[in-house]
Each structure stands twice: as structure tokens, then as C-alpha cells.
Design a protein around this motif. Structure first.
Motif, short mmCIF file in Angstrom:
data_model
loop_
_atom_site.label_atom_id
_atom_site.label_comp_id
_atom_site.label_asym_id
_atom_site.label_seq_id
_atom_site.Cartn_x
_atom_site.Cartn_y
_atom_site.Cartn_z
N GLU A 8 0.84 -1.20 0.00
CA GLU A 8 0.00 0.00 0.00
C GLU A 8 0.88 1.26 0.00
O GLU A 8 1.70 1.46 0.89
CB GLU A 8 -0.91 -0.01 1.22
N SER A 10 -0.72 4.51 -1.34
CA SER A 10 -1.64 5.43 -2.00
C SER A 10 -1.45 6.88 -1.59
O SER A 10 -1.81 7.79 -2.34
CB SER A 10 -3.10 5.03 -1.71
N THR A 80 -2.20 -1.62 -4.01
CA THR A 80 -3.21 -0.58 -4.22
C THR A 80 -3.04 0.02 -5.60
O THR A 80 -1.98 0.55 -5.93
CB THR A 80 -3.08 0.52 -3.16
N GLY A 84 -5.73 7.56 -5.20
CA GLY A 84 -4.63 8.09 -4.41
C GLY A 84 -3.79 9.05 -5.22
O GLY A 84 -4.16 9.46 -6.32
N HIS A 112 -8.30 0.96 -3.13
CA HIS A 112 -7.96 1.36 -1.76
C HIS A 112 -9.20 1.41 -0.86
O HIS A 112 -9.13 1.03 0.32
CB HIS A 112 -7.29 2.74 -1.81
N HIS A 116 -10.24 -0.57 2.81
CA HIS A 116 -10.80 -0.08 4.06
C HIS A 116 -12.00 -0.91 4.49
O HIS A 116 -12.19 -1.18 5.68
CB HIS A 116 -11.20 1.39 3.92
N SER A 139 -12.45 9.20 5.80
CA SER A 139 -11.01 9.41 5.98
C SER A 139 -10.65 10.81 5.51
O SER A 139 -11.52 11.63 5.23
CB SER A 139 -10.23 8.36 5.18
N THR A 316 -6.30 3.59 9.84
CA THR A 316 -5.56 4.38 8.85
C THR A 316 -4.99 3.45 7.78
O THR A 316 -5.12 2.23 7.85
CB THR A 316 -4.45 5.18 9.53
N ASP A 317 -4.34 4.03 6.77
CA ASP A 317 -3.85 3.25 5.64
C ASP A 317 -2.86 2.18 6.09
O ASP A 317 -1.95 2.44 6.89
CB ASP A 317 -3.17 4.17 4.62
#
Length: 355
Positions: A8, A10, A80, A84, A112, A116, A139, A316-317
Motif C-alpha cells: 500500500e 496510496s 493498491t 490516491g 484502496h 478499508h 477518511s 488508517t492506511d
């Protein structure tokens, strides 16, 4: 059992994780760039992509080492694809493509936002799922409301028509002189505040399932600041908005509590309305704003339905959520070629993976 490496990149976190069966995270490594971007009051894209390039190899290696697996034991590599920052996405995508080519493993480009959604299934001892469920993704870059009728089956009900909820937190936090990111800072300040000290508006939109936070942000700005005039104005720093001068009689804790109350009330009201309308079995909260304890409390108190949310570390990411989402795509037979491109915008819907 499927074992998937997720990557990930993004935005501003470089992350890698190894997940089995979409539920068990054997590793979840995140390299944060928070200190790099704090001086700008937000994420600076060029800085983010450069930092990703510098750290991604070490992050992936650490994730593999902590999981104690080798590449031959992986069933697939997931990364991802969007939405982003293009520069950030490309770092992760190109690295994943190189790995897939070198190891001869299938590659999956993942949305992405879907990541989540699937972060909720990484909670230990999670109950079985009975669709349909309503999903709120909130987010810094997204505020989306989805009806999920099965794995990979989504209907977008609504979303923000202007600022995302997390973006509003960041901007108001900056106005109040609080550190970046604004969400956690405002939540900390609000603990000592009186949410009834100020009455901030909750916008009514043309759709029952849309959100709007721009007017709320402006109302806070007008309430708490005086616009500086004359040659003594503070010069604008590169990459950051000029901060207006706070009124001397403003209690930051009270403002933070009232603002947080307005945002969480808007999110709760619209989400519960959708859950009732579509006869959902559960409410799912995901994204960075889902870590907000007031939002969690309000949603549980005002809804008769069970409310799910991820562990705080997965709000969070992160890459575990990307690998978790990829598990269901992998089982459905999805594969991505080495020629797929990064997508700066990409709504999650029933046609998400249609070419």
C-alpha cells in the motif's frame, strides 16, 4: 488457505503485510511519513513519492521476515491501484509488478476503498457476515456511503459533495493551531471541552445519503478567528494555508468538542438512515475517521443494529487491508496483468473491476 502479500502506497504511508485467508495478518508493517509532512500542514505529493521509493524495499522485506514466509509460499501479490496520489501509487505498483514478474506470482490491483472495507474482517473473533450491510468509509480523502450486498458487490448510496470528513478535521485543526493530522488532535482537545458551547450547522444536502462539511468548516472559521490585516500579517508558509488569528476569548477545547459533535452527528444520522431504508443487518465503519471514539459511541447508541469497526491500528492506511480485500478477489478468479495503470480517482461500486 491463501497467503497474500499486500503493498500500500496510496498516500503518505509505505506499507506491506502478509495475510492468510483474508482474516489473519501475519505481519503488518507501516512506515509513516508524518514528520516529513507536518511542516506543510498536509501531505506534499512530491515528498511522499520520494519517501516511498526510499523505503518500500525495506518495508516489504520486513513484512516477509516478520511473517516468516518466502515468496514461494505466497499465492499472490496485491497492491493498491487507486485511488490516491499518482506518484505514490506508481511506486507501489511498479515494485509489485517487479516482484510478480520475478517470482512468477499472480498480481492483483486493489481499490484502496475496498481495502478499508475489508479492514473490518481483520478483527480477531469477528462474527459471521450476513449481508446486506451499510458501509461508511470516512477518511482524509474520502467520505463514502455504500450498500454491500455480498463480497465485491457494492452500490454507492452517497458521499461528500465537497470536503471529506477527515479533510474537514485537518483544516479546522490547522485553524485552531493544533498539530497535523487534525483528527486525533481535535479528539484529544475535545475531551476537555463543552460540545454545547457553540452551535455549528449540520448541512442538509439534496440527497438523503450525501454529506457536506465545507459549510461547517467555514462556520468554525468565522466563529473563532479575526482576519489579520495590514503589513504585519504572517507570511504564508510553503504548502500551508495562512492561519487566521484566533479571537482572544475562544476556548479551543470547546470549539473542538462542538465541531467534532457536528461531524459525528452528520455521519451517524445519514448512515443510520441508509441502514434502515435498505434493511441492513449491520453498520460498518472504516477509514481513519472511524477511529474517532465519539463516532463509534454515537453510532452504537443511536442504532439498533450491530456496529463493526476495525482495530485502531487498521483504521488508517495499511497493507493488511489490501491483502484482505485481495483474498476475495483471488478466490473469485480475478487477476491483473502487468500493464494495469494507477488510478487517481476510482469509486467503489458494482462495476469497480469492469474494464
Amino acid at each position: 488457505m491463501t497467503t497474500i502479500l499486500g503493498i500500500e502506497t496510496s498516500c503518505d504511508d509505505t506499507a506491506a503485510a502478509v495475510v492468510s485467508d483474508g482474516r489473519v495478518a501475519h505481519s503488518n508493517v507501516v512506515s509513516s511519513q508524518l514528520d516529513l509532512h507536518a511542516q506543510f500542514g498536509g501531505v506534499f505529493p512530491e515528498v511522499a513519492s520520494r519517501a516511498h521509493a526510499e523505503s518500500i524495499s525495506a518495508v516489504v522485506n520486513r513484512a516477509m521476515d516478520e511473517a516468516d514466509v518466502c515468496y514461494q509460499q505466497l499465492d499472490a501479490i496485491a497492491v493498491t491501484q487507486g485511488p490516491g496520489l499518482i506518484g505514490s501509487l506508481l511506486v507501489g505498483i511498479n515494485f509489485a509488478k517487479g516482484l510478480a514478474l520475478a517470482t512468477d506470482k499472480p498480481l492483483l490491483g486493489i481499490n484502496h476503498l475496498e481495502g478499508h472495507v475489508y479492514s473490518l474482517l481483520l478483527e480477531p473473533n469477528n462474527a459471521d457476515i450476513h449481508f446486506p450491510v451499510v458501509v461508511l468509509i470516512a477518511s482524509g480523502g474520502h467520505s463514502e456511503l455504500l450498500l454491500m450486498t455480498g463480497h465485491g458487490e457494492y452500490r454507492r448510496l452517497g458521499g461528500t459533495i465537497d470536503d471529506a470528513a477527515g479533510e474537514a478535521f485537518d483544516k479546522v485543526g490547522r485553524t485552531l493551531g493544533l498539530p497535523f493530522p487534525g483528527g486525533p488532535a481535535i479528539e484529544r482537545a475535545a475531551r476537555n471541552g463543552d460540545a454545547t458551547a457553540y452551535s455549528f450547522p449540520i448541512a442538509q444536502t439534496g440527497s438523503p445519503y450525501d454529506f457536506s462539511f465545507s459549510g461547517l468548516k467555514t462556520a468554525v472559521l468565522r466563529q473563532v478567528t479575526v482576519q489579520p490585516t495590514g503589513p504585519g500579517q504572517r507570511k504564508r508558509r510553503r504548502g500551508a494555508e495562512k492561519r487566521a488569528q484566533l479571537r482572544y476569548d475562544i476556548d479551543i477545547a470547546d470549539v473542538a468538542a462542538a465541531f467534532q459533535g457536528a461531524v459525528t452527528e452528520a455521519l451517524t444520522r445519514v448512515t443510520i438512515r441508509a441502514a434502515r431504508q435498505f434493511h441492513c443487518t449491520e453498520i460498518w465503519l472504516s477509514g481513519g475517521v472511524s477511529a474517532n471514539q465519539m463516532l463509534r459511541h454515537k453510532m452504537r447508541e443511536e442504532s439498533r443494529l450491530p456496529v463493526r469497526y476495525p482495530p485502531l491500528a487498521l483504521c488508517t492506511d495499511n497493507a493488511a487491508m489490501i491483502a484482505a480485500a485481495a483474498h476475495y478477489r483471488f478466490l473469485a478468479g480475478q487477476r491483473s496483468g502487468l500493464d494495469f495503470e494507477a488510478r487517481s480517482s476510482w469509486r467503489l461500486s458494482g462495476e469497480t473491476y469492469a474494464e
